[in-house]
Design an enzyme around this catalytic site. Sequence first.
Site, PDB file in Angstrom:
ATOM      1  CG  HIS A  72      -0.396   0.070   2.527  1.00  0.00           C
ATOM      2  ND1 HIS A  72       0.371  -0.932   3.079  1.00  0.00           N
ATOM      3  CD2 HIS A  72      -0.450   1.039   3.479  1.00  0.00           C
ATOM      4  CE1 HIS A  72       0.745  -0.586   4.298  1.00  0.00           C
ATOM      5  NE2 HIS A  72       0.270   0.600   4.570  1.00  0.00           N
ATOM      6  CG  HIS A  74       0.175   4.269   4.999  1.00  0.00           C
ATOM      7  ND1 HIS A  74      -0.617   3.467   5.791  1.00  0.00           N
ATOM      8  CD2 HIS A  74      -0.506   5.429   4.826  1.00  0.00           C
ATOM      9  CE1 HIS A  74      -1.740   4.123   6.088  1.00  0.00           C
ATOM     10  NE2 HIS A  74      -1.694   5.323   5.511  1.00  0.00           N
ATOM     11  CG  ASP A  76       4.867   2.636   7.438  1.00  0.00           C
ATOM     12  OD1 ASP A  76       4.000   3.120   6.679  1.00  0.00           O
ATOM     13  OD2 ASP A  76       4.577   1.897   8.394  1.00  0.00           O
ATOM     14  CG  HIS A  77       4.001  -0.385   4.286  1.00  0.00           C
ATOM     15  ND1 HIS A  77       4.079  -1.713   4.665  1.00  0.00           N
ATOM     16  CD2 HIS A  77       3.557   0.291   5.382  1.00  0.00           C
ATOM     17  CE1 HIS A  77       3.699  -1.834   5.938  1.00  0.00           C
ATOM     18  NE2 HIS A  77       3.376  -0.630   6.388  1.00  0.00           N
ATOM     19  CG  HIS A 166      -4.064  -0.285   6.306  1.00  0.00           C
ATOM     20  ND1 HIS A 166      -4.011   0.084   7.620  1.00  0.00           N
ATOM     21  CD2 HIS A 166      -2.925   0.199   5.729  1.00  0.00           C
ATOM     22  CE1 HIS A 166      -2.908   0.768   7.841  1.00  0.00           C
ATOM     23  NE2 HIS A 166      -2.230   0.854   6.710  1.00  0.00           N
ATOM     24  CG  ASP A 187       0.419  -1.648   7.601  1.00  0.00           C
ATOM     25  OD1 ASP A 187       1.272  -2.514   7.896  1.00  0.00           O
ATOM     26  OD2 ASP A 187       0.644  -0.426   7.653  1.00  0.00           O
ATOM     27  CG  HIS A 411      -2.549  -1.030  11.984  1.00  0.00           C
ATOM     28  ND1 HIS A 411      -1.737  -1.523  10.994  1.00  0.00           N
ATOM     29  CD2 HIS A 411      -2.273   0.293  12.085  1.00  0.00           C
ATOM     30  CE1 HIS A 411      -0.987  -0.540  10.521  1.00  0.00           C
ATOM     31  NE2 HIS A 411      -1.299   0.577  11.153  1.00  0.00           N
ATOM     32  CG  HIS A 433       4.006  -2.991  10.384  1.00  0.00           C
ATOM     33  ND1 HIS A 433       3.119  -2.393  11.253  1.00  0.00           N
ATOM     34  CD2 HIS A 433       4.241  -2.090   9.419  1.00  0.00           C
ATOM     35  CE1 HIS A 433       2.826  -1.187  10.807  1.00  0.00           C
ATOM     36  NE2 HIS A 433       3.496  -0.974   9.694  1.00  0.00           N
TER      37      HIS A 433
HETATM   38 ZN   LIG Z   1      -0.181   1.458   6.555  1.00  0.00          ZN
END
Ligand SMILES: [Zn+2]
Length: 481
Positions: A72, A74, A76-77, A166, A187, A411, A433
């Site tokens: 996805h 975000h 951090d991904h 998510h 996530d 989450h 994660h």
């Molecule tokens: Zn996320």
Amino acid sequence: TQLENEVPDKDHLRFFSLGGSNEVGRSCHILQYKGKTLMLDAGIHPAHQGLASLPYYDEFDLSTIDLLLISHFHLDHAASLPYVMQRTNFRGRVFMTHPTKAIYRWLLNDFVKVTSIGDSPGQDSSNDNLYSDEDLAESFDRIETIDYHSTMEVNGIKFTAFHAGHVLGAAMFQIEIAGVRVLFTGDYSREVDRHLNSAEVPPQSSDVIIVESTFGTATHEPRQNRERKLTQLIHTVVSKGGRVLLPVFALGRAQEIMLILDEYWQNHKEELGNGQVPIFYASNLAKKCMSVFQTYVNMMNDDIRKKFKDSQTNPFIFKNISYLKNLDEFEDFGPSVMLASPGMLQNGLSRDILEKWCPEEKNLVLVTGYSVEGTMAKYLLLEPEAIPSVHNPEITIPRRCQVDEITFAAHVDFRENLEFIELIGASNIILVHGESNPMGRLKSALLSNFSSLKDTENEVHVFNPRNCVFVDIEFKDVKVA
Ligand SMILES: [Zn+2]
């Protein structure tokens, strides 16, 4: 570099993370089996800057990777993807869903800007920037898309995308290499949302599940309670003349909060409506991103599609929310509600508003997302007496405002996670994660949940490796369909 020299045994599936193991941030996991190599996600760590925010890419030979899947959009991904594609020897193919790709473009464009604005004046910013607008544009053209429920094959690696809940476009990937199936959740959320499909269980079984552990063994309150708390808290503060700051990631969960507030304002018109208490969504990306949401209504759940059909107006065209591109056009008189990015108050608009509003007691900062260790949002939840100014760390600003947290991070909590893990029925569970403590507690809870299977052929193995530590799982006599 120790990782690249070793090749796993031919019967062994090997897993290790370059980031995102025993931490939240810079997600990047590697799978190797039967000579195939796969990378899952390519994020940055929101608490760090420049090269320090990257996964440990120099620990592994990225030229060996056949395929990279992004779960996805975000940061951090996905935020180190342009770096991987343009500034390393990576030559594999990259896949994500259509909405992820559409949003990725605008988000990372903004990320490049925000990270370079964060540099102190006079300092050469080129060293700190991971990549440029040109890198981003070039990487964009080489990213391929995959539809939900469709299966693709690259170099003998089959993979299928499933709904993950998510955020819009988020996917779980089920990967099959030589008859072994691995499910990567990214996530995910299982709760019914106002606009998203919740995560689904793939029809085919999995041998391994790589699953997030953000909330460990914690339990969320039911969604309706959280919505009621959110609206009542905000209503109380604004009716006493206070200002409310909701730090949000520009896209994704912000839209869910906007659906809740817009409806509540509509139902309390006399007290709040007609500009009495304005709601602002402050983001450089506001307009562009809302058009992506308006475009992908067909990928959302039945509930929101029905509203769209019945009213003939787009539910993401809000009646009580106006957009602010920056703070120059903002006249700060009287109570108001401000959704502003970034979500962890590291810098940018939300941080500027925080510094402006936090000295006043009647104001409220309400955190609705997951706050990563090391960020201002996490620090603020400790209710410090003062915070450092982002523009000049030697200046501290008194913090007298109220600080509260109501989670809309989407989450899974422990019960939802356990239920899903049981439905998948994989005998190997790899936790990623999550900070070490919640992840460790989740591991213990899972082991005790599956303790009756211990020493049987269905024994469930749970792993919580650190970054760059191998998990080797043996698969013998796998039938290839
Ligand atoms: Zn996320």
